[in-house]
Design a protein around this motif. Structure first.
Motif, PDB file in Angstrom:
ATOM      1  N   ARG A 121       0.828  -1.210   0.000  1.00  0.00           N
ATOM      2  CA  ARG A 121       0.000   0.000   0.000  1.00  0.00           C
ATOM      3  C   ARG A 121       0.862   1.258   0.000  1.00  0.00           C
ATOM      4  O   ARG A 121       0.521   2.249  -0.641  1.00  0.00           O
ATOM      5  N   VAL A 122       1.960   1.215   0.730  1.00  0.00           N
ATOM      6  CA  VAL A 122       2.863   2.372   0.738  1.00  0.00           C
ATOM      7  C   VAL A 122       3.447   2.581  -0.657  1.00  0.00           C
ATOM      8  O   VAL A 122       3.513   3.709  -1.155  1.00  0.00           O
ATOM      9  N   LEU A 123       3.863   1.505  -1.312  1.00  0.00           N
ATOM     10  CA  LEU A 123       4.442   1.599  -2.651  1.00  0.00           C
ATOM     11  C   LEU A 123       3.431   2.164  -3.654  1.00  0.00           C
ATOM     12  O   LEU A 123       3.734   3.111  -4.384  1.00  0.00           O
ATOM     13  N   VAL A 124       2.248   1.603  -3.677  1.00  0.00           N
ATOM     14  CA  VAL A 124       1.243   2.036  -4.648  1.00  0.00           C
ATOM     15  C   VAL A 124       0.821   3.481  -4.375  1.00  0.00           C
ATOM     16  O   VAL A 124       0.686   4.289  -5.300  1.00  0.00           O
ATOM     17  N   ALA A 125       0.622   3.821  -3.114  1.00  0.00           N
ATOM     18  CA  ALA A 125       0.247   5.198  -2.775  1.00  0.00           C
ATOM     19  C   ALA A 125       1.346   6.174  -3.174  1.00  0.00           C
ATOM     20  O   ALA A 125       1.065   7.294  -3.630  1.00  0.00           O
ATOM     21  N   THR A 126       2.598   5.762  -3.028  1.00  0.00           N
ATOM     22  CA  THR A 126       3.707   6.630  -3.403  1.00  0.00           C
ATOM     23  C   THR A 126       3.753   6.835  -4.912  1.00  0.00           C
ATOM     24  O   THR A 126       4.000   7.947  -5.395  1.00  0.00           O
ATOM     25  N   VAL A 127       3.503   5.777  -5.666  1.00  0.00           N
ATOM     26  CA  VAL A 127       3.436   5.907  -7.132  1.00  0.00           C
ATOM     27  C   VAL A 127       2.306   6.862  -7.515  1.00  0.00           C
ATOM     28  O   VAL A 127       2.466   7.747  -8.365  1.00  0.00           O
ATOM     29  N   LEU A 128       1.158   6.712  -6.880  1.00  0.00           N
ATOM     30  CA  LEU A 128       0.017   7.585  -7.179  1.00  0.00           C
ATOM     31  C   LEU A 128       0.304   9.037  -6.812  1.00  0.00           C
ATOM     32  O   LEU A 128      -0.190   9.966  -7.469  1.00  0.00           O
ATOM     33  N   SER A 129       1.117   9.260  -5.788  1.00  0.00           N
ATOM     34  CA  SER A 129       1.317  10.605  -5.261  1.00  0.00           C
ATOM     35  C   SER A 129       2.184  11.494  -6.145  1.00  0.00           C
ATOM     36  O   SER A 129       2.194  12.715  -5.988  1.00  0.00           O
ATOM     37  N   SER A 130       2.900  10.902  -7.083  1.00  0.00           N
ATOM     38  CA  SER A 130       3.784  11.691  -7.940  1.00  0.00           C
ATOM     39  C   SER A 130       2.988  12.707  -8.750  1.00  0.00           C
ATOM     40  O   SER A 130       2.004  12.363  -9.420  1.00  0.00           O
ATOM     41  N   ARG A 131       3.390  13.972  -8.676  1.00  0.00           N
ATOM     42  CA  ARG A 131       2.740  15.081  -9.390  1.00  0.00           C
ATOM     43  C   ARG A 131       1.253  15.187  -9.038  1.00  0.00           C
ATOM     44  O   ARG A 131       0.422  15.491  -9.889  1.00  0.00           O
ATOM     45  N   THR A 132       0.907  14.912  -7.786  1.00  0.00           N
ATOM     46  CA  THR A 132      -0.492  14.893  -7.365  1.00  0.00           C
ATOM     47  C   THR A 132      -0.621  15.480  -5.971  1.00  0.00           C
ATOM     48  O   THR A 132       0.213  15.218  -5.100  1.00  0.00           O
ATOM     49  N   LYS A 133      -1.667  16.256  -5.736  1.00  0.00           N
ATOM     50  CA  LYS A 133      -1.915  16.806  -4.412  1.00  0.00           C
ATOM     51  C   LYS A 133      -2.314  15.689  -3.448  1.00  0.00           C
ATOM     52  O   LYS A 133      -2.928  14.697  -3.844  1.00  0.00           O
ATOM     53  N   ASP A 134      -1.991  15.896  -2.178  1.00  0.00           N
ATOM     54  CA  ASP A 134      -2.228  14.858  -1.170  1.00  0.00           C
ATOM     55  C   ASP A 134      -3.687  14.427  -1.095  1.00  0.00           C
ATOM     56  O   ASP A 134      -3.994  13.240  -0.979  1.00  0.00           O
ATOM     57  N   GLU A 135      -4.596  15.408  -1.153  1.00  0.00           N
ATOM     58  CA  GLU A 135      -6.007  15.044  -1.015  1.00  0.00           C
ATOM     59  C   GLU A 135      -6.493  14.205  -2.196  1.00  0.00           C
ATOM     60  O   GLU A 135      -7.351  13.326  -2.052  1.00  0.00           O
ATOM     61  N   VAL A 136      -5.941  14.459  -3.377  1.00  0.00           N
ATOM     62  CA  VAL A 136      -6.299  13.663  -4.562  1.00  0.00           C
ATOM     63  C   VAL A 136      -5.711  12.259  -4.439  1.00  0.00           C
ATOM     64  O   VAL A 136      -6.378  11.258  -4.726  1.00  0.00           O
ATOM     65  N   THR A 137      -4.459  12.177  -3.991  1.00  0.00           N
ATOM     66  CA  THR A 137      -3.825  10.873  -3.785  1.00  0.00           C
ATOM     67  C   THR A 137      -4.601  10.044  -2.771  1.00  0.00           C
ATOM     68  O   THR A 137      -4.824   8.840  -2.975  1.00  0.00           O
ATOM     69  N   ALA A 138      -5.020  10.664  -1.683  1.00  0.00           N
ATOM     70  CA  ALA A 138      -5.737   9.941  -0.631  1.00  0.00           C
ATOM     71  C   ALA A 138      -7.023   9.326  -1.166  1.00  0.00           C
ATOM     72  O   ALA A 138      -7.326   8.153  -0.899  1.00  0.00           O
TER      73      ALA A 138
END
Length: 232
Positions: free
Chosen positions: A42-59
């Protein structure tokens, strides 16, 4: 202190001061996920999603995706268009939707569904660069790793602690100059500080706790008369 670079001792003092300061800031979403779960997937996938993305959108995207794909096997079984719908509107969502099932398939084939805990292995995964790999090592495995994003790179240059042209160059310098006990803290402290106070546009130098000692190399502060708060 005009353009006088900071010493190693001064930078460590700054980081110690920021540790208390950023406690009141919003926790970056990847750090929050790492606190809530011990699952490196989950940490890995969330980190991939977070690139160039605001935290609230990633969450939001991570929550939707993990409901459908709580493990690599489930993620590998999803169609690309399904993943794209689940993670929209993260940055480069279509590219990430293509990368994620491939990433999951590699985890299954090479590591029996586990996430590897070395930077070399992580860098072989699609969508994983040095910043992501270091963040996963730190947040998911508790290993000393320096995750250098644009905030860390920018602020360390503002302080004059490095004089580098890229985040990777900054990482290599920091590996040599910072004690390991600070490695995992640097990203968490400076990302929060860079988002709230030391902004790339309109930095709030007038209220910064480091205002009286920061070299401000290359910084054009806002024009305001407010006094610094809790200056050190």
């Amino acid at each position: 202190m005009a353009n006088q670079v900071l010493s190693r001792a001064q930078v460590l003092c700054f980081l110690d001061a920021l540790e208390n300061e950023v406690l009141a800031y919003q926790v970056p979403v990847v750090d929050l996920i790492a606190v809530q779960t011990t699952d490196p997937y989950r940490v890995l996938v969330a980190t991939v999603l977070s690139s160039r993305t605001k935290d609230e959108v990633t969450a939001g995207a991570a929550t939707r995706l993990f409901e459908r794909a709580p493990n690599p096997e489930a993620l590998a079984s999803l169609a690309v268009h399904e993943i794209a719908q689940l993670i929209y509107p993260v940055g480069f969502y279509q590219t990430k939707a293509r990368q994620l099932p491939t990433l999951a398939a590699i985890l299954i084939a090479r590591y029996d569904g586990a996430v590897p805990d070395t930077i070399e292995a992580l860098l072989e995964l699609p969508g994983v660069g040095r910043k992501t790999a270091n963040l996963v090592l730190s947040a998911a495995f508790g290993k000393p790793a320096i995750c250098v994003d644009t905030h860390v790179h920018r602020i360390m240059n503002i302080w004059g602690f490095v004089a580098t042209g890229s985040p990777q160059e900054t990482e290599m310098v920091l590996r040599r100059r910072l004690p390991k006990r600070y490695w995992s803290k640097v990203n968490r402290f400076l990302v929060a500080f860079g988002q709230k106070t030391c902004r790339p546009i309109g930095p709030q130098c007038d209220i910064c706790l480091l205002a009286t000692k920061c070299p401000r190399i290359g910084v054009q502060p806002r024009k305001t008369k407010r006094e610094p708060m809790h200056a050190i």
